[in-house]
Design an enzyme around this catalytic site. Sequence first.
Site, mmCIF file in Angstrom:
data_model
loop_
_atom_site.group_PDB
_atom_site.id
_atom_site.type_symbol
_atom_site.label_atom_id
_atom_site.label_comp_id
_atom_site.label_asym_id
_atom_site.label_seq_id
_atom_site.Cartn_x
_atom_site.Cartn_y
_atom_site.Cartn_z
ATOM 1 C CD GLU A 25 91.442 -9.708 95.472
ATOM 2 O OE1 GLU A 25 91.091 -8.564 95.094
ATOM 3 O OE2 GLU A 25 92.591 -9.997 95.820
ATOM 4 C CE LYS A 86 93.328 -1.082 95.427
ATOM 5 N NZ LYS A 86 94.710 -0.566 95.336
ATOM 6 C CB VAL A 106 92.584 -8.435 100.710
ATOM 7 C CG1 VAL A 106 92.664 -9.197 102.034
ATOM 8 C CG2 VAL A 106 93.266 -9.224 99.592
ATOM 9 C CG ASP A 138 100.947 2.936 100.195
ATOM 10 O OD1 ASP A 138 99.986 2.331 100.713
ATOM 11 O OD2 ASP A 138 101.132 2.992 98.967
ATOM 12 C CB SER A 140 97.477 -2.625 102.262
ATOM 13 O OG SER A 140 96.201 -3.098 101.881
ATOM 14 C CB ALA A 141 92.767 -0.729 104.512
ATOM 15 C CG ASP A 142 94.400 -5.739 101.827
ATOM 16 O OD1 ASP A 142 93.310 -5.147 101.684
ATOM 17 O OD2 ASP A 142 95.066 -6.182 100.858
ATOM 18 C CE LYS A 159 101.035 -7.427 95.398
ATOM 19 N NZ LYS A 159 99.953 -8.178 96.004
HETATM 20 N N1 PSU Z 1 97.773 -8.513 94.938
HETATM 21 C C1 PSU Z 1 97.692 -8.994 93.682
HETATM 22 N N2 PSU Z 1 96.728 -8.547 92.866
HETATM 23 C C2 PSU Z 1 95.828 -7.638 93.307
HETATM 24 C C3 PSU Z 1 95.904 -7.153 94.641
HETATM 25 C C4 PSU Z 1 96.901 -7.615 95.422
HETATM 26 O O1 PSU Z 1 98.484 -9.803 93.269
HETATM 27 O O2 PSU Z 1 94.981 -7.263 92.514
HETATM 28 C C5 PSU Z 1 94.865 -6.214 95.147
HETATM 29 C C6 PSU Z 1 94.081 -6.901 96.287
HETATM 30 O O3 PSU Z 1 92.708 -6.666 96.072
HETATM 31 C C7 PSU Z 1 94.560 -6.175 97.525
HETATM 32 C C8 PSU Z 1 94.829 -4.807 96.970
HETATM 33 O O4 PSU Z 1 93.625 -6.172 98.571
HETATM 34 O O5 PSU Z 1 95.437 -5.048 95.712
HETATM 35 C C9 PSU Z 1 95.721 -3.996 97.870
HETATM 36 O O6 PSU Z 1 95.710 -2.667 97.436
HETATM 37 P P1 PSU Z 1 96.357 -1.539 98.363
HETATM 38 O O7 PSU Z 1 97.827 -1.863 98.376
HETATM 39 O O8 PSU Z 1 96.036 -0.249 97.637
HETATM 40 O O9 PSU Z 1 95.698 -1.660 99.699
HETATM 41 MN MN MN Z 2 98.130 1.840 99.703
#
Ligand code: PSU
Ligand code: MN
Length: 302
Positions: A25, A86, A106, A138, A140-142, A159
Amino acid sequence: MNPPIRFSGPVKAALDQGRPVVALESTIVTHGMPWPQNFETAQAVETDVADAGATPATIAVFDGHIHIGLTGEQLEMLAKAEKVMKLSRADMAYALSEGKTGSTTVAATMMAASLAGIEVFATGGIGGVHQGAETTFDISADLAELSLTGVITVCAGAKAILDIPKTLEVLETGGVPVIGYGTNVFPAFWSRESTQKAPLRLDTANAVANLWKMRQRLGQQGGMLIGNPVPKTAEIPREEMAGYIRTAIDEASASGISGKNVTPWLLARIVELTEGRSLATNIALIRHNARVASEIAVALTN
Ligand code: PSU
Ligand code: MN
């Protein structure tokens, strides 16, 4: 389908010849780490994949095209960029139809990898259900992407800035196999262990490949998540991270950080609070994930 994809020469050749390829990624480069460690790490990860016998395919969007496999110049441009998007599932097509440039999370990297015919993907940590999601919503779409898209995603767990039990619940609801790789405990990114058990456990790349092939025999379409604990020498223990994480989350909510900014903001703040130690851990774990992902990609071709 006719997606606007540009393959690099090495990735195209590897895919045409059925050789192992590992997707990587780019949001970790643009939003996950500071310059110059982001650039150095992205290059090191590509070398790690190549050393393990696979072809690295770092993915990003440039001027309305999905690029699968980047040049050194493209990687450096992303690493230095201050204002690229992003991208996730919700805005990938928008970036393409509007001719924009962006890094892939992701979720977006899985989408692109799947379109390109790449089955294995290495990242650092996935996005998940945030602490306080019961009020912020909140999530994540992941997580939705993992249930939809057929890519094996190798990460170091979630995390502890996330609500890990709720993250695992959402993955289970979405039918995503979550595998502890050589561990009974779901890893917590900077720390080898969270408070949660890994739902499933496998110990070898061949076993992961066999599970993947079995899912295909059953016609199952979504992804799988491999939780690969950070190497012992690089870990920061859970009890120690807990304080930094609490501080960062409290500051973020007091400052009204929301939406896409939450994860990058927390990661950057935790690098400051740990005086750079969390960054060294992040680099070690993504390199470890790249090696394991490569072994799985190799196993899939056997
Ligand atoms: N975890 C990390 N570093 C990152 C991310 C996650 O240690 O840079 C990034 C990844 O690209 C993940 C995104 O898909 O953050 C998730 O963002 P959000 O929580 O806004 O969906
Ligand atoms: Mn989010």
